[in-house]
Scaffold this active site. Structure first.
Site, mmCIF file in Angstrom:
data_model
loop_
_atom_site.group_PDB
_atom_site.id
_atom_site.type_symbol
_atom_site.label_atom_id
_atom_site.label_comp_id
_atom_site.label_asym_id
_atom_site.label_seq_id
_atom_site.Cartn_x
_atom_site.Cartn_y
_atom_site.Cartn_z
ATOM 1 N N ARG A 35 -76.584 -2.700 -108.335
ATOM 2 C CA ARG A 35 -77.982 -2.474 -108.670
ATOM 3 C C ARG A 35 -78.933 -3.519 -108.106
ATOM 4 O O ARG A 35 -79.914 -3.187 -107.436
ATOM 5 C CB ARG A 35 -78.203 -2.432 -110.189
ATOM 6 C CG ARG A 35 -77.960 -1.087 -110.818
ATOM 7 C CD ARG A 35 -77.455 -1.261 -112.227
ATOM 8 N NE ARG A 35 -76.132 -1.827 -112.149
ATOM 9 C CZ ARG A 35 -75.020 -1.093 -112.014
ATOM 10 N NH1 ARG A 35 -75.088 0.198 -112.026
ATOM 11 N NH2 ARG A 35 -73.837 -1.667 -111.891
ATOM 12 N N THR A 36 -78.650 -4.795 -108.399
ATOM 13 C CA THR A 36 -79.650 -5.820 -108.067
ATOM 14 C C THR A 36 -79.859 -5.891 -106.555
ATOM 15 O O THR A 36 -81.003 -5.906 -106.082
ATOM 16 C CB THR A 36 -79.235 -7.174 -108.667
ATOM 17 O OG1 THR A 36 -78.925 -6.968 -110.041
ATOM 18 C CG2 THR A 36 -80.356 -8.189 -108.554
ATOM 19 N N LYS A 63 -65.466 -19.536 -95.362
ATOM 20 C CA LYS A 63 -64.842 -20.560 -94.504
ATOM 21 C C LYS A 63 -65.011 -21.943 -95.109
ATOM 22 O O LYS A 63 -64.623 -22.936 -94.516
ATOM 23 C CB LYS A 63 -65.504 -20.560 -93.127
ATOM 24 C CG LYS A 63 -65.367 -19.295 -92.350
ATOM 25 C CD LYS A 63 -66.061 -19.482 -90.990
ATOM 26 C CE LYS A 63 -66.138 -18.199 -90.215
ATOM 27 N NZ LYS A 63 -67.017 -18.342 -89.039
ATOM 28 N N ARG A 84 -77.727 -14.386 -105.399
ATOM 29 C CA ARG A 84 -76.768 -14.216 -106.510
ATOM 30 C C ARG A 84 -75.534 -15.047 -106.175
ATOM 31 O O ARG A 84 -75.038 -15.007 -105.050
ATOM 32 C CB ARG A 84 -76.370 -12.758 -106.696
ATOM 33 C CG ARG A 84 -75.161 -12.661 -107.633
ATOM 34 C CD ARG A 84 -74.898 -11.268 -108.097
ATOM 35 N NE ARG A 84 -75.944 -10.782 -108.975
ATOM 36 C CZ ARG A 84 -75.855 -9.639 -109.659
ATOM 37 N NH1 ARG A 84 -74.769 -8.899 -109.552
ATOM 38 N NH2 ARG A 84 -76.841 -9.240 -110.429
ATOM 39 N N HIS A 113 -80.512 -14.369 -115.371
ATOM 40 C CA HIS A 113 -80.776 -13.218 -114.499
ATOM 41 C C HIS A 113 -82.222 -12.786 -114.788
ATOM 42 O O HIS A 113 -82.466 -11.745 -115.375
ATOM 43 C CB HIS A 113 -79.775 -12.109 -114.823
ATOM 44 C CG HIS A 113 -79.693 -11.019 -113.800
ATOM 45 N ND1 HIS A 113 -80.604 -10.857 -112.784
ATOM 46 C CD2 HIS A 113 -78.776 -10.020 -113.637
ATOM 47 C CE1 HIS A 113 -80.276 -9.815 -112.057
ATOM 48 N NE2 HIS A 113 -79.155 -9.286 -112.545
HETATM 49 C C1 NCD Z 1 -75.671 -7.521 -114.864
HETATM 50 C C2 NCD Z 1 -75.297 -8.813 -114.174
HETATM 51 O O1 NCD Z 1 -74.930 -8.820 -112.991
HETATM 52 O O2 NCD Z 1 -75.423 -9.835 -114.833
HETATM 53 N N1 NCD Z 1 -75.800 -6.447 -113.987
HETATM 54 C C3 NCD Z 1 -76.981 -6.234 -113.333
HETATM 55 O O3 NCD Z 1 -77.445 -7.056 -112.571
HETATM 56 N N2 NCD Z 1 -77.642 -5.105 -113.586
HETATM 57 C C4 NCD Z 1 -74.826 -7.227 -116.059
HETATM 58 C C5 NCD Z 1 -73.334 -7.222 -115.937
HETATM 59 O O4 NCD Z 1 -72.753 -7.463 -114.869
HETATM 60 O O5 NCD Z 1 -72.693 -6.960 -116.964
#
Ligand code: NCD
Length: 294
Positions: A35-36, A63, A84, A113
């Protein structure tokens, strides 16, 4: 949120709102994401910009390259970095080697997040009359210890003393004290609970989370913790007709598919709001004139 809502209105008329033409987003995802990553990608394309993508398997981190050097490189190719990482605090490290360069935290290990929390709040805003002024009872459920979305959400909630929070989790997965201290400092009303039933009927927003398997060091503890709170059609039937159910997704077994066609289910609406919110964020960060009157 006003800008995100305006983006939504704009996209009903035009396929793109090209305020970031010529700008490049570096989508650096050193941990898996559906999603993100796709949401930021889509947001940038809808703003007329371009995207370069670094995934967990195609970067030189494999690496042994450091995060600091990875960020220094990606800055050379882009105007904004979305990061991320499985490492808590990674966004701070990235920001420390790139003064003045925009870094957006898209999840740092079991830390935070923030953009998910913003889109979650935007979803609440959209479902309760386009305002966050109502006195809502918000119940955060599941893995509040490792769930980074709820850490960021609790911080945002601290700006809304009109909300009452219920923090429901197994005892070993409670919301960390640092976030409770923030809520205390903001004089927010909250309860820490290990049962859902007593607060279900008063809840306006039920926010379920996945038990974060990848953060546990003890597999037995994970196995003991999962499956304790399962939201199903039966759970929803005990809630107000005006209540909503949210989940940042992905879900495993904590939210059953028989909830999906219930009008309270908003977890497939959240990702759509995510694109709009991230469009607003990118346009704001990169100084795009979105021409929205507040
Ligand atoms: C979440 C995350 O990555 O923290 N997912 C997201 O970004 N929508 C929640 C999760 O992984 O449970």
């Amino acid at each position: 949120m006003e800008v995100a809502a305006a983006m939504g209105r704009g996209l009903k008329v035009y396929p793109r709102i090209p305020v970031l033409q010529g700008r490049v987003l570096a989508n650096c995802f050193l941990e898996p994401s559906t999603r993100t990553a796709s949401s930021f990608h889509s947001a940038m394309l809808k703003l007329g910009g371009d995207v370069i993508h670094l995934g967990p398997d195609n970067s030189s981190v494999k690496k042994g390259e450091t995060l600091e050097d990875t960020i220094r490189m990606m800055q050379c190719y882009s105007d904004v970095i979305v990061l991320r990482s499985p490492v808590q605090g990674a966004a701070d490290v990235a920001a420390s080697v790139s003064p003045g360069f925009p870094i957006i935290n898209a999840g740092d290990g079991g830390g935070e997040h923030p953009t998910q929390a913003l889109l979650d709040l935007f979803t609440i805003h959209q479902n309760f009359g386009g305002s966050l002024r109502e006195s809502l009872t918000i119940t955060l459920l599941g893995d509040l210890k490792y769930g980074r979305t709820v850490h960021s959400l609790a911080q945002l909630m601290a700006h809304f003393p009109n909300f009452k929070l219920n923090l429901v989790s197994p005892p070993n997965l409670r919301m960390p004290d640092e976030y409770l201290r923030l809520l205390d400092a903001a004089k927010c009303r909250y309860d820490v609970l290990d049962k859902l039933e007593p607060v279900l009927a008063q809840t306006d927003v039920l926010y379920q989370t996945r038990v974060q398997k990848e953060r546990f060091t003890d597999e037995q503890e994970y196995l003991r913790s999962k499956g304790l709170f399962i939201v199903s059609k039966k759970t929803l039937e005990q809630m107000k007709s005006t209540s909503i159910v949210m989940h940042p997704l992905p879900r495993v077994d904590e939210l059953t598919a028989d909830c999906d066609d219930n009008p309270r289910a908003k977890y497939f609406e959240q990702p759509k709001n995510g694109v709009l919110l991230r469009m607003a964020l990118l346009a704001g960060v990169l100084g795009g004139d979105v021409g929205v009157k507040q």
